[in-house]
Structure formats: structure tokens, C-alpha cells
Design a protein around this motif. Structure first.
Motif, short mmCIF file in Angstrom:
data_model
loop_
_atom_site.label_atom_id
_atom_site.label_comp_id
_atom_site.label_asym_id
_atom_site.label_seq_id
_atom_site.Cartn_x
_atom_site.Cartn_y
_atom_site.Cartn_z
N THR A 45 22.52 -1.23 3.94
CA THR A 45 22.00 0.03 4.44
C THR A 45 20.67 -0.28 5.13
N ASN A 46 20.14 0.68 5.84
CA ASN A 46 18.83 0.48 6.47
C ASN A 46 17.75 0.17 5.44
N GLU A 47 17.77 0.87 4.30
CA GLU A 47 16.75 0.61 3.29
C GLU A 47 16.89 -0.80 2.71
N GLN A 48 18.10 -1.24 2.47
CA GLN A 48 18.33 -2.60 1.97
C GLN A 48 17.88 -3.63 3.00
N LEU A 49 18.17 -3.36 4.27
CA LEU A 49 17.76 -4.28 5.32
C LEU A 49 16.23 -4.31 5.44
N LEU A 50 15.59 -3.17 5.31
CA LEU A 50 14.12 -3.16 5.33
C LEU A 50 13.57 -4.02 4.20
N PHE A 51 14.16 -3.91 3.00
CA PHE A 51 13.70 -4.78 1.92
C PHE A 51 13.95 -6.25 2.27
N HIS A 52 15.11 -6.54 2.83
CA HIS A 52 15.42 -7.92 3.22
C HIS A 52 14.37 -8.44 4.21
N MET A 53 13.90 -7.59 5.08
CA MET A 53 12.85 -7.98 6.03
C MET A 53 11.56 -8.32 5.29
N VAL A 54 11.21 -7.53 4.28
CA VAL A 54 10.04 -7.82 3.45
C VAL A 54 10.28 -9.10 2.66
N PHE A 55 11.51 -9.29 2.21
CA PHE A 55 11.85 -10.48 1.43
C PHE A 55 11.56 -11.76 2.23
N GLY A 56 11.70 -11.71 3.54
CA GLY A 56 11.38 -12.88 4.36
C GLY A 56 9.95 -13.37 4.12
N TYR A 57 9.01 -12.46 3.95
CA TYR A 57 7.62 -12.83 3.67
C TYR A 57 7.50 -13.41 2.27
N MET A 58 8.26 -12.83 1.34
CA MET A 58 8.25 -13.32 -0.04
C MET A 58 8.82 -14.74 -0.10
N VAL A 59 9.83 -15.00 0.70
CA VAL A 59 10.43 -16.34 0.74
C VAL A 59 9.40 -17.36 1.21
N VAL A 60 8.65 -17.01 2.24
CA VAL A 60 7.64 -17.95 2.75
C VAL A 60 6.59 -18.22 1.68
N ALA A 61 6.15 -17.19 0.98
CA ALA A 61 5.16 -17.39 -0.08
C ALA A 61 5.70 -18.36 -1.13
N ALA A 62 6.98 -18.28 -1.43
CA ALA A 62 7.59 -19.19 -2.40
C ALA A 62 7.83 -20.59 -1.82
N LEU A 63 8.12 -20.65 -0.52
CA LEU A 63 8.41 -21.94 0.10
C LEU A 63 7.17 -22.80 0.33
N LEU A 64 6.02 -22.19 0.53
CA LEU A 64 4.81 -22.97 0.84
C LEU A 64 4.53 -24.06 -0.19
N PRO A 65 4.53 -23.76 -1.49
CA PRO A 65 4.31 -24.86 -2.46
C PRO A 65 5.43 -25.89 -2.44
N LEU A 66 6.67 -25.45 -2.22
CA LEU A 66 7.79 -26.39 -2.15
C LEU A 66 7.62 -27.35 -0.98
N VAL A 67 7.25 -26.82 0.18
CA VAL A 67 7.06 -27.67 1.36
C VAL A 67 5.93 -28.67 1.10
N ARG A 68 4.85 -28.20 0.48
CA ARG A 68 3.75 -29.11 0.17
C ARG A 68 4.22 -30.27 -0.71
N MET A 69 5.05 -29.96 -1.68
CA MET A 69 5.54 -30.99 -2.61
C MET A 69 6.55 -31.91 -1.92
N VAL A 70 7.57 -31.33 -1.30
CA VAL A 70 8.63 -32.12 -0.69
C VAL A 70 8.11 -32.96 0.47
N SER A 71 7.10 -32.47 1.18
CA SER A 71 6.58 -33.21 2.33
C SER A 71 5.94 -34.54 1.94
N ARG A 72 5.68 -34.71 0.68
CA ARG A 72 5.09 -35.96 0.19
C ARG A 72 6.16 -37.00 -0.18
N LEU A 73 7.41 -36.58 -0.17
CA LEU A 73 8.51 -37.48 -0.52
C LEU A 73 8.92 -38.32 0.69
N PRO A 74 9.59 -39.42 0.47
CA PRO A 74 10.10 -40.21 1.61
C PRO A 74 11.07 -39.35 2.45
#
Length: 179
Positions: A45-74
Motif C-alpha cells: 500500500t502507499n503507507e507501507q511503501l512510505l515506510f519502506h522508503m524510510v527503511f532505506g535510511y535505517m538500512v544505511v545506518a545499520a550498514l555503515l558499521p558493517l562496511v567499516r568492518m568488512v572494508s578491513r578484510l582482504p
């Protein structure tokens, strides 16, 4: 593999703010009926899609520490990690769909804006504190998970992801308000 050159923090911060303000406008102007209506090109629905759009920002907040960690691996380990994630695309898609359906029940039109304000504000503040070296760190991404993930993304590029994600999905909304 660092590629920090060309990270325009002011431009990214401005785009983060633009999408935050636009989300509030969409939520304020939409009727309850149009929020319950189906979006175009998705099962949400439009409301669910709007939340999904907000979720994109939440995903980035969660991914930033992961990228920092994984970027140090070979590089070979990084690439294999992305391949393993890509192999899990089907379960990811199910969780992504149903997760947005369920989360929109909690973060409905009355709570979604506040959640977006907090997450986007935190991303904006974090972006300003990032060193050039950190902005250039990156990792290989599961490109089958999202059309805006590229094979290799830096932290600087990751900050742009939720903006592109938001703009793409905004075109799929079928709200009864101009957007």
C-alpha cells in the motif's frame, strides 16, 4: 580500495533534508484512503511503501558499521561475503516485503515522520564527522538485493543510496496529493 574524492557533503546533506521534508509533506497531504490504496508497481500500500522508503535510511545506518568492518578484510573475503548475501536474495526479498508491511503498522503516518527525522538527522550528523579516509572505505555489495547497490560501494556512496531509493519509490506512490 578507497574512492573518497568527489564526496560533496553539503550536497548529500541537502538531499537528505529535501527527502525528509518531502516525506513530511506526503504524510501530511495524503488522505487515509489513499494511504491504504495500492502503490504502482509494488505489492505494498502507499503507507507501507512510505515506510519502506524510510527503511532505506535505517538500512544505511545499520550498514555503515558493517562496511567499516568488512572494508578491513582482504578483497577476496569481501567479495565472497557479497556473493553469500546475493545467494540469500530470495529470503531477503520476503523479509523486506513482509517486514515493511508489519513495520508500517507500528510506524504509521503518525510515527513515520518522527522516525525519519531521527534517522536522517543521525545520518546527516555522522556524514559531517566522517573523515575523508572513512568516506573512501567500501565493500562489495549484494547487487541482487537492490537496484541501487553497485558491485562495490564506498561509505561516501552509501550515504547517497537512501536518497536514490526514496526518489525511485516516490514515483510509485499513488497518493491523492501532488508529489
Amino acid at each position: 580500495m578507497g574512492r573518497a574524492e568527489g564526496v560533496d557533503r553539503a550536497a548529500i546533506a541537502g538531499e537528505l533534508e529535501r527527502t525528509r521534508v518531502q516525506l513530511h509533506r506526503l504524510l501530511a497531504d495524503a488522505s487515509d484512503t489513499s494511504l491504504r490504496s495500492r502503490s504502482a508497481g509494488t505489492r505494498w500500500t502507499n503507507e507501507q511503501l512510505l515506510f519502506h522508503m524510510v527503511f532505506g535510511y535505517m538500512v544505511v545506518a545499520a550498514l555503515l558499521p558493517l562496511v567499516r568492518m568488512v572494508s578491513r578484510l582482504p578483497a577476496g573475503v569481501e567479495r565472497r561475503f557479497a556473493q553469500v548475501l546475493d545467494a540469500g536474495t530470495r529470503p531477503f526479498d520476503v523479509v523486506n516485503y513482509y517486514g515493511s508491511c508489519a513495520a508500517a503498522l507500528v510506524f504509521d503516518r503518525n510515527r513515520m515522520g518522527t522516525k525519519a527525522d531521527r534517522v536522517i538527522g543521525a545520518l546527516s550528523r555522522r556524514l559531517q564527522r566522517e573523515s575523508e579516509q572513512a568516506l573512501g572505505r567500501g565493500m562489495f555489495f549484494p547487487v541482487r538485493w537492490d537496484p541501487f547497490f553497485t558491485d562495490y560501494m564506498t561509505i561516501g556512496e552509501l550515504y547517497r543510496y537512501p536518497i536514490r531509493h526514496f526518489d525511485f519509490h516516490e514515483r510509485q506512490l499513488t497518493l491523492d496529493c501532488p508529489h
